[in-house]
Design a protein around this motif. Structure first.
Motif, PDB file in Angstrom:
ATOM      1  N   ALA A  16      30.634  45.774  37.589  1.00  0.00           N
ATOM      2  CA  ALA A  16      31.230  45.905  36.262  1.00  0.00           C
ATOM      3  C   ALA A  16      32.722  46.149  36.331  1.00  0.00           C
ATOM      4  O   ALA A  16      33.493  45.576  35.537  1.00  0.00           O
ATOM      5  CB  ALA A  16      30.540  47.030  35.495  1.00  0.00           C
TER       6      ALA A  16
ATOM      7  N   GLU B 291      31.020  50.577  31.503  1.00  0.00           N
ATOM      8  CA  GLU B 291      30.882  49.117  31.476  1.00  0.00           C
ATOM      9  C   GLU B 291      29.510  48.676  31.991  1.00  0.00           C
ATOM     10  O   GLU B 291      28.937  47.695  31.517  1.00  0.00           O
ATOM     11  CB  GLU B 291      31.989  48.467  32.315  1.00  0.00           C
ATOM     12  CG  GLU B 291      33.386  48.604  31.739  1.00  0.00           C
ATOM     13  CD  GLU B 291      33.586  47.791  30.469  1.00  0.00           C
ATOM     14  OE1 GLU B 291      32.850  46.805  30.272  1.00  0.00           O
ATOM     15  OE2 GLU B 291      34.480  48.149  29.670  1.00  0.00           O
TER      16      GLU B 291
ATOM     17  N   GLN C 287      34.792  43.114  37.010  1.00  0.00           N
ATOM     18  CA  GLN C 287      34.890  42.233  35.848  1.00  0.00           C
ATOM     19  C   GLN C 287      35.764  42.824  34.743  1.00  0.00           C
ATOM     20  O   GLN C 287      36.425  42.080  34.006  1.00  0.00           O
ATOM     21  CB  GLN C 287      33.492  41.941  35.310  1.00  0.00           C
ATOM     22  CG  GLN C 287      32.598  41.188  36.291  1.00  0.00           C
ATOM     23  CD  GLN C 287      31.155  41.095  35.829  1.00  0.00           C
ATOM     24  OE1 GLN C 287      30.742  41.764  34.884  1.00  0.00           O
ATOM     25  NE2 GLN C 287      30.370  40.252  36.504  1.00  0.00           N
ATOM     26  N   ALA C 288      35.795  44.151  34.648  1.00  0.00           N
ATOM     27  CA  ALA C 288      36.473  44.799  33.526  1.00  0.00           C
ATOM     28  C   ALA C 288      37.932  45.157  33.811  1.00  0.00           C
ATOM     29  O   ALA C 288      38.694  45.420  32.881  1.00  0.00           O
ATOM     30  CB  ALA C 288      35.712  46.067  33.129  1.00  0.00           C
ATOM     31  N   SER C 289      38.336  45.155  35.068  1.00  0.00           N
ATOM     32  CA  SER C 289      39.689  45.560  35.428  1.00  0.00           C
ATOM     33  C   SER C 289      40.664  44.394  35.330  1.00  0.00           C
ATOM     34  O   SER C 289      40.283  43.225  35.452  1.00  0.00           O
ATOM     35  CB  SER C 289      39.718  46.111  36.860  1.00  0.00           C
ATOM     36  OG  SER C 289      38.867  47.225  36.996  1.00  0.00           O
TER      37      SER C 289
ATOM     38  N   LYS D 261      35.025  54.493  33.562  1.00  0.00           N
ATOM     39  CA  LYS D 261      35.048  53.159  32.968  1.00  0.00           C
ATOM     40  C   LYS D 261      33.999  52.267  33.611  1.00  0.00           C
ATOM     41  O   LYS D 261      33.308  51.511  32.924  1.00  0.00           O
ATOM     42  CB  LYS D 261      36.434  52.540  33.136  1.00  0.00           C
ATOM     43  CG  LYS D 261      36.544  51.139  32.542  1.00  0.00           C
ATOM     44  CD  LYS D 261      37.942  50.577  32.688  1.00  0.00           C
ATOM     45  CE  LYS D 261      38.042  49.176  32.082  1.00  0.00           C
ATOM     46  NZ  LYS D 261      39.407  48.610  32.208  1.00  0.00           N
TER      47      LYS D 261
END
Length: 205
Positions: free
Chosen positions: A26, A140, A29-31, A136
């Motif tokens: 996650a 996520e 993908q989110a950073s 985070k």
């Protein structure tokens, strides 16, 4: 009185290997692109070596050994014992996956700093910065950690220390041949009694 003390020091929140894998996927993908490998390497190192958050931020690139297969922890960056003694220097072997994550990050990092993990605004990330990355990742991935009272927590409950507790869970329940002494050595507790008090309840029958 002993039971009261034990309940206070027991690990209250921890994560499983599957949950950590979900967090790492996650956070990649989110950073932001230039932060993704750094964030993945931080989570991998926390969960593999069982570092405390203050230790992680104090690690320099020069503390890596043998092509990132080991990490050296000098006395001065480790948490002091609760007495007048100091913890000895320690070299920890890293899992091949962790070594790969650290190597990938070093090959792509955008800042050349002494600190292994800089931030966008500083040459060394803060402990709060690391906590933000870990939280985070858990949010996520919608990771609900395990709690000492038998319930499940919220993603916001996942911290660097929950990853450290997860090391003990992994070593005792998902890896063969480990004892509490191995957990003690990995997490660098002052005594085996400390390890027993913190982790006896997360060992599956």
């Amino acid at each position: 009185m002993a039971k009261s003390v034990d309940s206070q020091v027991r690990a209250k929140v921890w994560v499983t290997p599957e949950q950590v894998d979900q967090m790492r996927t996650a956070i990649l993908q989110a950073s932001a692109d230039y932060l993704a490998e750094r964030n993945d390497a931080m989570i991998a190192l926390l969960y593999d070596a069982g570092l405390r958050v203050g230790e992680l931020v104090a690690v320099d690139v020069e503390h890596l050994r043998e092509q990132n297969a080991k990490i050296y922890l000098p006395t001065e960056i480790q948490k002091d014992y609760p007495n007048e003694n100091s913890p000895p220097p320690k070299t920890l072997a890293l899992a091949s996956d962790t070594a790969r994550a650290v190597t990938t990050y070093l090959n792509t990092r955008w800042k050349d700093t002494d600190a292994l993990f800089p931030s966008r605004s500083s040459d060394r990330i803060t402990t709060q910065g690391v906590r933000n990355v870990v939280e985070k990742a858990a949010v996520e991935a919608d990771v609900r950690p395990y709690k000492v009272d038998g319930t499940r927590g919220n993603p916001e409950d996942v911290s660097p220390h929950a990853l450290r507790h997860g090391v003990a869970y992994r070593m005792m329940n998902h890896e063969s041949g480990n004892t509490l002494y191995d957990v003690r050595n990995r997490l660098r507790h002052r005594s085996i009694q400390t390890t027993e008090q913190i982790y006896d309840h997360i060992i599956e029958a």
